[in-house]
Design an enzyme around this catalytic site. Structure first.
Site, PDB file in Angstrom:
ATOM      1  CE  LYS A 147      -3.628  -2.176   2.824  1.00  0.00           C
ATOM      2  NZ  LYS A 147      -4.898  -2.084   1.813  1.00  0.00           N
TER       3      LYS A 147
ATOM      4  NE  ARG B   7     -10.502 -10.338  -2.239  1.00  0.00           N
ATOM      5  CZ  ARG B   7     -10.778  -9.379  -3.463  1.00  0.00           C
ATOM      6  NH1 ARG B   7     -10.883  -9.614  -4.516  1.00  0.00           N
ATOM      7  NH2 ARG B   7     -11.034  -7.974  -2.796  1.00  0.00           N
TER       8      ARG B   7
END
Length: 434
Positions: A218, A296
């Site tokens: 990020k 996920r």
């Protein structure tokens, strides 16, 4: 009893200059004196308006540095009290002189209503403290330790470490945690049913205690708030804290289990890489195209295990996709579900809790992009933000075999750098109405 520093009065809309331009849910300071401050508001016409009054009153109390706040009786006293307690909370654990929380005195609450408000408040506070804790304090190991504190309330807590996770074939969870010295933890907290269990409700939470993005790293700005990437885990554990205090209200035959997939998504010599392929707990192989699509992955293995262990219905919560914030903002969670009855119950629970959800479709054609251009059964991202929340939910759907709902709570878990405990109320109302 000591006098209140701030007292609220409800007035009618025809109160002359006191009500001039005063709208529902607004609290206005009316007078100040040595004996205490006086505030006014219109009598709440609904639970939603009462929540606005409660939150506004505590903001005023904080501004005035009030230590004791008195509220008269109202039809919606529970909603007002819950919102006021929530607004009054601030994490003072890391301040030498942290702000104190005002004492709230609400008239008109029955004993049962007060017990329910206090139980919900305890669960929300537990969740908020978990979300608010910095990454050097809260990691998978210490999150498991915090979950074990629920044992004092009669909750059965089991914790699986890295060896246990590997033995269960949870290679996606293990892969996400591989870059961290802490390793993974799978936390299972159970409130056994009264009598023979005919329903097992599984509440599944994403517990990424810090998310660097891994090798798909990020930006500095994007990483700054990533201690809150375990907001889903905090919500399900907070709900268990509340439900433990309200267990007599849980319907007979309903067992409640919370599953938390805990990991840090870090970089390191053993961290997963783009292009790696892992076998999930249900046998599907997943290619990693984006290491920052890690939530996920941990949820996939955990949903599989919850189904294998007999869950009859599942609700997962996760700060899963940034595009959910683009679609619905920070106040509304995205709801996806495979079952209409489950959907209706969750919508009703959110409404009763004063939280907001909006159903989005599980549009099956979108999953095709997760099956194209990969050597595995699925890839974890197509690297396209369009429809990203839907595609992430469709990915999760490949790992459930029971009625299931997914709440994407990205943006909901904290607001203006203050943890919210979002989801605790919805889950509690959902279970108690089951």
């Amino acid at each position: 009893m000591d006098a209140a520093d701030l007292t609220l009065s409800f007035i009618s809309p025809d109160g002359g200059r006191l009500t001039r331009d005063l709208s529902g849910g607004e609290v206005r300071l009316h007078a100040r004196s040595e004996q205490g401050d006086q505030a006014v508001a219109l009598l709440p016409a609904s639970a939603a308006e009462a929540r606005e009054v409660g939150a506004a009153l505590m903001r005023l109390a904080r501004e005035l540095k009030s230590a004791r706040v008195q509220v008269p009786a109202t039809e919606h006293a529970s909603a007002l009290a819950a919102a006021a307690l929530g607004e009054g909370w601030r994490d003072a654990r890391y301040r030498q002189r942290g702000p104190g929380e005002p004492q709230l005195l609400v008239a008109g609450l029955t004993g049962d209503e007060q017990a329910r408000v206090e139980a919900l408040g305890a669960g929300v506070t537990f969740a908020r403290e978990l979300v608010s804790a910095p990454g050097n304090v809260l990691n998978p190991v210490t999150l498991a330790r915090e979950a074990r504190t629920l044992e004092a309330l009669g909750v059965d807590v089991d914790v699986w470490d890295g060896d246990d996770v590997a033995a269960r074939g949870m290679n996606l969870l293990a892969a996400v945690a591989a870059g961290s010295a802490a390793g993974p933890r799978l936390i299972r907290a159970t409130l056994p049913a009264r009598g023979e269990a005919h329903t097992v409700v599984a509440l599944v939470g994403k517990g990424i205690t810090f998310d660097t993005g891994g090798y798909s790293i990020k930006t500095a700005a994007g990483m700054a708030t990533m201690k809150s990437d375990m907001g889903g885990a905090a919500a399900v554990l907070g709900a268990m804290r509340s439900l433990a205090a309200l267990r007599d209200l849980i319907p007979d035959g309903v067992e409640v289990r919370a599953y938390v997939a805990a990991a840090e998504n870090m970089v390191g010599p053993h961290a997963m890489r783009p292009g790696d392929v892992y076998r999930a707990a249900n046998g599907l192989h997943v290619e990693i195209t984006n290491t920052d699509a890690e939530g996920r992955l941990v949820l996939a293995d955990t949903l599989t295990v919850a189904c294998e262990e007999g869950a009859t219905e599942l609700v997962d919560l996760a700060t899963l996709t940034g595009v959910k914030v683009s679609a619905l903002g920070n106040d509304i969670a995205a709801l996806f579900s495979s079952d209409e009855t489950l959907t209706a119950r969750l919508k009703a629970a959110a409404r009763d809790a004063g939280e907001h959800v909006w159903e989005l479709p599980l549009h099956q054609p979108y999953l095709k992009s997760y099956r194209k251009g990969t050597i595995a059964d699925l890839k974890n991202s197509d690297m396209q933000p369009a429809g990203g929340s839907i595609k992430a939910a469709l990915f999760l759907a490949q790992f459930v075999t029971r009625p299931w709902a997914h709440l994407d709570i990205a943006g909901n878990a904290d607001r203006e750098e203050v943890a919210t405990g979002w989801g605790v109320g919805t889950l509690v109302e959902y279970v108690l109405a089951r």
